[in-house]
Design an enzyme around this catalytic site. Structure first.
Site, PDB file in Angstrom:
ATOM      1  N   ASP A 331       0.948  -1.073  -0.058  1.00  0.00           N
ATOM      2  CA  ASP A 331       0.078  -0.043  -0.061  1.00  0.00           C
ATOM      3  C   ASP A 331       0.973   1.255  -0.010  1.00  0.00           C
ATOM      4  O   ASP A 331       1.986   1.347   0.659  1.00  0.00           O
ATOM      5  CB  ASP A 331      -0.713   0.067   1.417  1.00  0.00           C
ATOM      6  CG  ASP A 331      -2.027   0.831   1.214  1.00  0.00           C
ATOM      7  OD1 ASP A 331      -2.275   1.906  -0.008  1.00  0.00           O
ATOM      8  OD2 ASP A 331      -3.161   0.898   1.921  1.00  0.00           O
ATOM      9  N   GLU A 532      -9.646   7.503   4.879  1.00  0.00           N
ATOM     10  CA  GLU A 532      -8.671   7.050   5.476  1.00  0.00           C
ATOM     11  C   GLU A 532      -8.514   7.882   7.049  1.00  0.00           C
ATOM     12  O   GLU A 532      -9.545   8.180   7.743  1.00  0.00           O
ATOM     13  CB  GLU A 532      -7.387   7.206   4.795  1.00  0.00           C
ATOM     14  CG  GLU A 532      -7.581   6.164   3.580  1.00  0.00           C
ATOM     15  CD  GLU A 532      -6.031   6.137   2.720  1.00  0.00           C
ATOM     16  OE1 GLU A 532      -5.157   5.955   3.297  1.00  0.00           O
ATOM     17  OE2 GLU A 532      -6.466   6.262   1.404  1.00  0.00           O
TER      18      GLU A 532
HETATM   19  C1  BGC Z   1      -5.155   3.085   0.499  1.00  0.00           C
HETATM   20  C2  BGC Z   1      -5.188   1.818  -0.398  1.00  0.00           C
HETATM   21  C3  BGC Z   1      -5.381   2.633  -1.845  1.00  0.00           C
HETATM   22  C4  BGC Z   1      -4.052   3.059  -2.057  1.00  0.00           C
HETATM   23  C5  BGC Z   1      -4.200   3.716  -3.550  1.00  0.00           C
HETATM   24  C6  BGC Z   1      -3.762   3.790   0.145  1.00  0.00           C
HETATM   25  O1  BGC Z   1      -3.546   5.009   0.843  1.00  0.00           O
HETATM   26  O2  BGC Z   1      -4.820   2.540   1.930  1.00  0.00           O
HETATM   27  O3  BGC Z   1      -6.601   1.422   0.018  1.00  0.00           O
HETATM   28  O4  BGC Z   1      -5.849   1.367  -2.628  1.00  0.00           O
HETATM   29  O5  BGC Z   1      -3.659   4.057  -1.427  1.00  0.00           O
HETATM   30  O6  BGC Z   1      -4.732   4.763  -3.786  1.00  0.00           O
HETATM   31  C1  BGC Z   2      -3.760   9.530  -2.796  1.00  0.00           C
HETATM   32  C2  BGC Z   2      -4.499   8.439  -2.200  1.00  0.00           C
HETATM   33  C3  BGC Z   2      -3.666   7.769  -1.141  1.00  0.00           C
HETATM   34  C4  BGC Z   2      -3.360   8.897  -0.255  1.00  0.00           C
HETATM   35  C5  BGC Z   2      -2.537   8.138   0.646  1.00  0.00           C
HETATM   36  C6  BGC Z   2      -3.357  10.624  -1.703  1.00  0.00           C
HETATM   37  O1  BGC Z   2      -2.540  11.417  -2.161  1.00  0.00           O
HETATM   38  O2  BGC Z   2      -4.230  10.265  -4.059  1.00  0.00           O
HETATM   39  O3  BGC Z   2      -4.869   7.450  -3.304  1.00  0.00           O
HETATM   40  O4  BGC Z   2      -4.605   6.834  -0.906  1.00  0.00           O
HETATM   41  O5  BGC Z   2      -2.633   9.707  -0.793  1.00  0.00           O
HETATM   42  O6  BGC Z   2      -1.778   9.000   1.674  1.00  0.00           O
END
Ligand code: BGC
Ligand code: BGC
Length: 853
Positions: A331, A532
């Site tokens: 991830d 998140e």
């Molecule tokens: C998330 C994932 C996601 C990935 C890509 C991460 O921050 O935890 O669920 O698939 O970003 O965007």
């Molecule tokens: C991204 C997300 C990712 C996240 C994690 C964002 O900038 O666009 O996909 O999950 O950062 O920190």
């Protein structure tokens, strides 16, 4: 190494570092000699899965022969997954990455309004560059992964299904499978091969900001849905497995993401191994049995060890014991959080069993070069690299990537009429209808006759962005307007349409004011979108400290108008007061683009017969107090509405209007929040900063510009830090969290910010302590005078009233840095034990800064 070593590692926290090392190395010896014994624990807890997709000897031969022709650099490139913001098509040609992704809110040409043709153009260009062997000598097709987590949610105009929490309330795996199959098609219209879904987190603490990404607090639904989603996305062995209308799926996040302490995103899960399997792993049993080809490693830890670095869980349990033969993708720079690793370098993750590094930002390049060097230096075995690449190639052959036409020429490519098509929206609308849970319906107010005068109020009534939640066009789901959702409908749209057709009337009035008295009011309100860790909260009270929506409900009720509450939320919240102020109350979760599905259920037919029944049942227990964040099915809790609750139309049940409205948080004793004890306490990390540059403090002595930080001893080894500022430039020591933290509870408990300080050299300039919050507040308190009055060479306990920070503008709900010590002058001071401490239980301090209430 196996479970034993990890378990000992945890206990080791209390032992001296030396003891831990001895135990570890003697265990290493034991584990090496008893190779079969290493899986003894795994065997007891984890079953071998009956995976429906079997290995095909023809494919295995193709993989073997391709692998044997590859250079080390080509193999490492298969293991690197950069993000579209950080690479060009020329990088793809030069390096031949095995895959790439677009993160949430990341679009081709950085344009939120990118058309389907822009997505296809990028997919085609990346594909052609990957099979062009002129620069890297390889012609292995790349693949593009995306977060299509409630429909193809990064694309304007796509069908947005209810978030998983709403789907959980429907209990309808067949519908979930159709949703996944539709998502696969809309994704394929844009030339994309691979989807990072389903999320199979079993959510045990609703303070977690990702609660809505989970189907349930209980493994039962999660297990059956995981299998249904995987089949919908990928097809199944007897139905179009990874055929022309399917994409690769990813079951995520392995393992235990929904079970971290306090619901802390990316936090620590302390479940026993048996609980890990019985509760948190059931989605993998469902999803992997159905043939999911990839698994995403989770950010969280298990007993203090980050999963990205856990060989026991990734290799011994998942691959060896359970028999998963696809690949493990990391991830978002998750490998960088493993002890001893950075985003740019992480031997431990590969050795633990990570096959693909998700490495956004510019870290991909150093990571690529470091991996090659680390294999050459023998830190990573060639056989581990071969295993990773074998898994990646196996999935690519299974998915037909070597024989399929290029992305622009595939069956659904460019069929833009499929994106948000009426047939797809019909399925989404059905899901919206089935996801609604009726919590209160006194005097059987619902369903509403459409022949009345209906007032539609609340800031969620005509707000498609709000009803869609996070992971909607942007990552956080913020910044969207109704015009960003062509073809979609708000909840108000649906009510208005039903009323007009039947000869009634519906008026939109966000603040609830009216000129003509309505027969009934529908108030649509709830949480603002988040994703998140940004959605982590510290208790479940809705609109704590600012009960705007309650005031609106009460205002209407006080005028004798019957009130229907439609609650939009990513989790159950403590809404006793809002329930008391409503006659009917519907939990609508995050319904997505088809808001009129809500209206179809709450509105009766013109002849007052039921148009659609209301059938949703809670897949999460609903709290009766603001501190019931971790109440779950079967644990004998005192939920207000238990798991499985949901009224039907015609039920005569009356809910009291006298539910307890006193927030539990004022009743419990708030204990101290530790920020730094020996080291920064999660989620905080130590940084030094000068100007725009912020460096994580990673070693026991580090320097940035005029500031040097050194680990020193106060009571035990390295439990304090000496900060030496050389002056001439503003520099700071900061505690920073990746996500804003909600510190309102400790603030409301009337607390100090306390720390131990030992002055070595008095300041020559102004010194401040600040709290910094997400919306760029920087609330400073000047401590120059106090420092100048301190004796030198002596530890003192000091205290600053949290009210001083609030009064200087800190938003306690969104603190990213609770402690920032800055000066542009010279100063040398040692620092330890930083804590937020309620005054009622605080130890005495040598000096304080107080602020009036
Ligand atoms: C998330 C994932 C996601 C990935 C890509 C991460 O921050 O935890 O669920 O698939 O970003 O965007
Ligand atoms: C991204 C997300 C990712 C996240 C994690 C964002 O900038 O666009 O996909 O999950 O950062 O920190």
């Amino acid at each position: 190494m196996g479970y034993l070593s990890e378990a000992n590692n945890n206990k080791g926290v209390k032992m001296s570092q030396k003891t831990v090392k001895i135990i570890k190395s003697s265990l290493a010896v034991v584990m090496l000699v008893t190779t079969t014994g290493a899986y003894a624990e795994a065997d007891k807890v984890w079953p071998r899965l009956k995976i429906e997709v079997k290995q095909d000897p023809a494919i295995e031969n193709q993989v073997k022969s391709l692998l044997s022709s590859m250079t080390l650099a080509q193999k490492i490139a298969q293991m690197i997954q950069p993000e579209i913001r950080d690479i060009t098509v020329e990088d793809m040609r030069k390096y031949g990455f095995g895959s790439y992704l677009n993160g949430g809110g990341s679009f081709p040409t950085a344009n939120k309004k990118a058309a389907a043709s822009d997505w296809i153009d990028l997919a085609e260009a990346m594909y052609q560059a990957s099979v062009d062997s002129s620069l890297d000598g390889s012609s292995i097709p790349t693949m593009w992964g995306t977060d299509a987590v409630h429909g193809h949610n990064n694309v304007i105009g796509a069908t947005l299904f209810p978030h998983n929490i709403g789907l959980g309330a429907m209990s309808n795996p067949a519908l979930v499978e159709s949703i996944a199959a539709i998502t696969a098609k809309e994704v394929m219209v844009t030339g994309i091969d691979w989807v990072f879904a389903p999320t199979v987190a079993v959510v045990r603490d609703d303070r977690w900001g990702r609660t809505y990404e989970g189907y349930s607090e209980d493994p039962e639904i999660v297990k059956s849905y995981a299998s249904a989603v995987v089949k919908g996305l990928q097809g199944s062995v007897d139905d179009d497995f990874l055929g022309n209308s399917r994409v690769i799926s990813t079951v995520k996040h392995f393992l235990g993401d929904g079970g971290t302490e306090k619901g802390d995103d990316q936090g620590n899960n302390v479940a026993t191994e048996q609980e890990l399997f019985d509760i948190h792993a059931q989605g993998y049993v469902g999803g992997l049995t159905a043939g999911a080809q990839s698994v995403m490693a989770s950010f969280n830890s298990w007993h203090g060890n980050k999963i990205h670095g856990s060989k026991y869980l990734l290799t011994d349990v998942l691959k060896q014991r359970m028999g998963f033969d696809g690949f493990v993708v990391g991830d978002w720079n998750g490998h960088g959080q493993v002890a001893g690793c950075s985003n740019q370098s992480c031997v431990a993750a590969v050795n633990a069993g990570l096959d693909i590094f998700m490495v956004p930002t510019d870290a991909w390049k150093p990571l690529y070069h470091n991996l090659i060097a680390q294999v050459n230096a023998g830190q990573i075995a060639q056989s581990r690299i071969d295993d990773a690449v074998t898994r990646i190639l196996r999935v690519k052959f299974r998915a037909g990537l070597f024989t399929k036409l290029s992305p622009a020429k595939r069956v659904f490519s460019g069929k833009t009429e499929l994106i948000g098509s009426p047939a797809h929206r019909d399925v989404a609308r059905q899901a919206v209808r089935e996801s609604l849970v009726l919590l209160k319906n006194n005097h059987q107010l619902l369903p509403l006759s459409p022949k009345q005068n209906i007032l539609v109020a609340g800031d969620g009534a005509d707000n498609i962005g709000k009803q869609s939640g996070g992971w909607t066009i942007s990552w956080q789901g913020s910044g969207n307007k109704n015009s960003d959702f062509p073809g979609a409908s708000s909840i108000f749209d649906g009510i208005k349409q039903a009323a007009l057709q039947a000869g009634g009337n519906a008026i939109l009035s966000v603040d609830g004011s009216f000129t003509q008295r309505p027969d009934v009011a529908v108030v649509v309100f709830g949480e603002e979108p988040y994703a998140e860790g940004h959605g982590d909260i510290d208790n479940l009270e809705y609109q704590r400290g600012n009960k705007r929506d309650l005031a609106l409900l009460k205002r209407l009720k006080a005028q004798g108008i019957p009130v229907v509450a439609i609650f939009i939320s990513g989790r159950p919240l403590w809404v006793n007061a809002e329930l008391n102020a409503s006659d009917a109350f519907v939990a609508a979760w995050l319904p997505g683009s088809e808001g009129n599905g809500v209206a179809q259920v709450i509105m009766a037919n013109a002849d007052k017969t039921i148009a659609y029944p209301i059938t949703g049942k809670l897949s999460f227990s609903w709290p009766n107090s603001s501190d019931q964040h971790a109440i779950n099915r079967g644990d004998n809790n005192q939920a207000l509405f238990g798991y499985g609750y949901g009224l039907s139309y015609g039920d005569k049940q009356q809910l009291t209007n006298q539910l307890n409205e006193v927030a539990a948080i004022t009743m419990v004793k708030m204990t101290a929040v530790k920020l730094f004890e020996r080291a920064a306490q999660m989620p905080w990390q130590s940084y030094v900063s000068v100007g725009q540059q912020k460096n994580l403090v990673e070693s026991s002595q580090q320097q940035l510009g005029p500031l040097t930080i050194k680990a020193i001893d106060k009571v035990v080894q390295e439990d304090a830090r000496l900060l030496t500022f050389a002056g001439a430039q503003l520099a700071s020591y900061r505690l920073i969290s990746n996500f804003p933290e909600d510190l309102r509870a400790i603030y409301e408990a009337d607390s100090w910010l306390m720390a131990s300080l030992k002055l070595k050299q008095a300041p020559t300039g102004r010194v401040t302590v600040a709290m910094v919050c997400q919306e760029s507040c920087n609330a400073k308190v000047d401590i120059t005078k106090q420092l100048n009055n301190m004796p030198q060479g002596q530890w003192q306990r000091v205290a600053i009233d949290l009210r001083c920070f609030k009064q200087a503008g800190a938003d306690m709900a969104k603190i990213v840095s609770p402690f920032v010590l800055s000066t542009a002058g010279e100063l040398s001071v040692a620092l330890a034990d930083i804590v937020l401490q309620p005054k009622a239980h605080a130890p005495s301090s040598d000096w304080q800064i107080q602020c009036a209430p």
